[in-house]
Motif scaffolding. Structure first.
Motif, short mmCIF file in Angstrom:
data_model
loop_
_atom_site.label_atom_id
_atom_site.label_comp_id
_atom_site.label_asym_id
_atom_site.label_seq_id
_atom_site.Cartn_x
_atom_site.Cartn_y
_atom_site.Cartn_z
N TYR A 177 -19.44 -15.40 -44.29
CA TYR A 177 -20.37 -15.59 -45.40
C TYR A 177 -21.77 -15.83 -44.85
N VAL A 178 -22.74 -15.82 -45.74
CA VAL A 178 -24.14 -16.06 -45.38
C VAL A 178 -24.72 -17.15 -46.27
N VAL A 179 -25.80 -17.75 -45.80
CA VAL A 179 -26.55 -18.71 -46.61
C VAL A 179 -27.44 -17.89 -47.54
N PRO A 180 -27.41 -18.17 -48.85
CA PRO A 180 -28.25 -17.40 -49.77
C PRO A 180 -29.74 -17.67 -49.52
N PRO A 181 -30.60 -16.80 -50.02
CA PRO A 181 -32.04 -17.04 -49.85
C PRO A 181 -32.46 -18.34 -50.55
N PRO A 182 -33.51 -18.98 -50.05
CA PRO A 182 -33.99 -20.21 -50.69
C PRO A 182 -34.57 -19.91 -52.07
N PRO A 183 -34.71 -20.93 -52.90
CA PRO A 183 -35.28 -20.73 -54.24
C PRO A 183 -36.69 -20.13 -54.16
N PRO A 184 -37.09 -19.39 -55.19
CA PRO A 184 -38.45 -18.83 -55.21
C PRO A 184 -39.48 -19.94 -55.00
N GLY A 185 -40.48 -19.63 -54.21
CA GLY A 185 -41.53 -20.59 -53.93
C GLY A 185 -41.31 -21.39 -52.67
N SER A 186 -40.12 -21.25 -52.06
CA SER A 186 -39.83 -21.95 -50.80
C SER A 186 -39.57 -20.90 -49.72
N ALA A 187 -40.22 -21.08 -48.58
CA ALA A 187 -40.05 -20.14 -47.48
C ALA A 187 -38.71 -20.32 -46.78
N GLU A 192 -37.74 -26.23 -46.12
CA GLU A 192 -38.92 -26.52 -46.93
C GLU A 192 -38.53 -26.99 -48.33
N PHE A 193 -37.56 -26.30 -48.93
CA PHE A 193 -37.10 -26.69 -50.27
C PHE A 193 -36.54 -28.11 -50.22
N ASP A 194 -35.73 -28.41 -49.21
CA ASP A 194 -35.11 -29.73 -49.09
C ASP A 194 -36.17 -30.83 -48.98
N ARG A 195 -37.21 -30.57 -48.21
CA ARG A 195 -38.29 -31.56 -48.04
C ARG A 195 -39.05 -31.81 -49.35
N SER A 196 -38.99 -30.84 -50.28
CA SER A 196 -39.70 -31.00 -51.55
C SER A 196 -38.93 -31.88 -52.54
N LEU A 197 -37.69 -32.19 -52.23
CA LEU A 197 -36.86 -33.01 -53.12
C LEU A 197 -37.14 -34.49 -52.89
N PRO A 198 -36.82 -35.32 -53.89
CA PRO A 198 -36.91 -36.77 -53.67
C PRO A 198 -35.99 -37.16 -52.50
N PRO A 199 -36.35 -38.18 -51.75
CA PRO A 199 -35.56 -38.55 -50.56
C PRO A 199 -34.06 -38.70 -50.82
N GLU A 200 -33.69 -39.27 -51.96
CA GLU A 200 -32.25 -39.48 -52.23
C GLU A 200 -31.50 -38.17 -52.50
N ARG A 201 -32.21 -37.09 -52.77
CA ARG A 201 -31.57 -35.79 -53.05
C ARG A 201 -31.59 -34.88 -51.83
N GLN A 202 -32.38 -35.22 -50.81
CA GLN A 202 -32.47 -34.38 -49.62
C GLN A 202 -31.12 -34.31 -48.92
N GLY A 203 -30.72 -33.10 -48.56
CA GLY A 203 -29.43 -32.90 -47.88
C GLY A 203 -28.22 -33.06 -48.76
#
Length: 144
Positions: free
Chosen positions: A29-39, A43-54
């Protein structure tokens, strides 16, 4: 009546990305592309509140045939045997020693990725041989 067209299999786990990347290797399997607006997913994970990261990760069949696998962080650890598990079909059409050899070869590959061998269940006249294993967080699955 509506018909189901897609199925996603969800895993509760402590480290979603680690478990997802293990299953990417197991299934091709592969990891899907990140959400639109995230490279990237990072990067997407860092944009989340700390408790939601990872807290979540996913992988998908590159051909779109198999189900998407979703991994979500939960606070509790695994306590009992899974009620649902994946069967990784590596011995389809094989019987006897040829089937066991295919199961053993795949077992060796997956152990190198962090899986753990649990038990070889030999053919019993009704069911063919299969090999019970655990992924990197102890979730059971079978090589079938």
């Amino acid at each position: 009546m509506a018909s189901v067209r897609q199925v996603q299999v969800t895993f509760d786990c402590a480290e979603p990305e680690r478990v997802a990347r293990f299953w990417c290797e197991v299934l091709g399997y592969v990891v899907p592309p990140p959400p639109p607006g995230s490279a990237s997913w990072e990067e997407f994970d860092r944009s989340l509140p700390p408790e939601r990261q990872g807290s979540a990760f996913a992988c998908q069949d590159p051909d779109g045939v198999g189900p998407r696998l979703f991994f979500q962080r939960v606070p509790e650890g695994k306590v009992v045997k899974n009620r649902v598990h994946l069967d990784v079909r590596v011995g389809t059409g094989l019987r006897g020693d040829e089937r066991v050899a295919a199961l053993e070869a795949e077992c060796a590959r997956l152990e190198a990725l962090g899986a753990r061998r649990v038990q070889l269940l030999r053919a019993d006249g009704f069911d063919e041989s299969c090999l019970v294993m655990q992924d990197v967080e102890g979730n059971e699955f079978c090589l079938d």
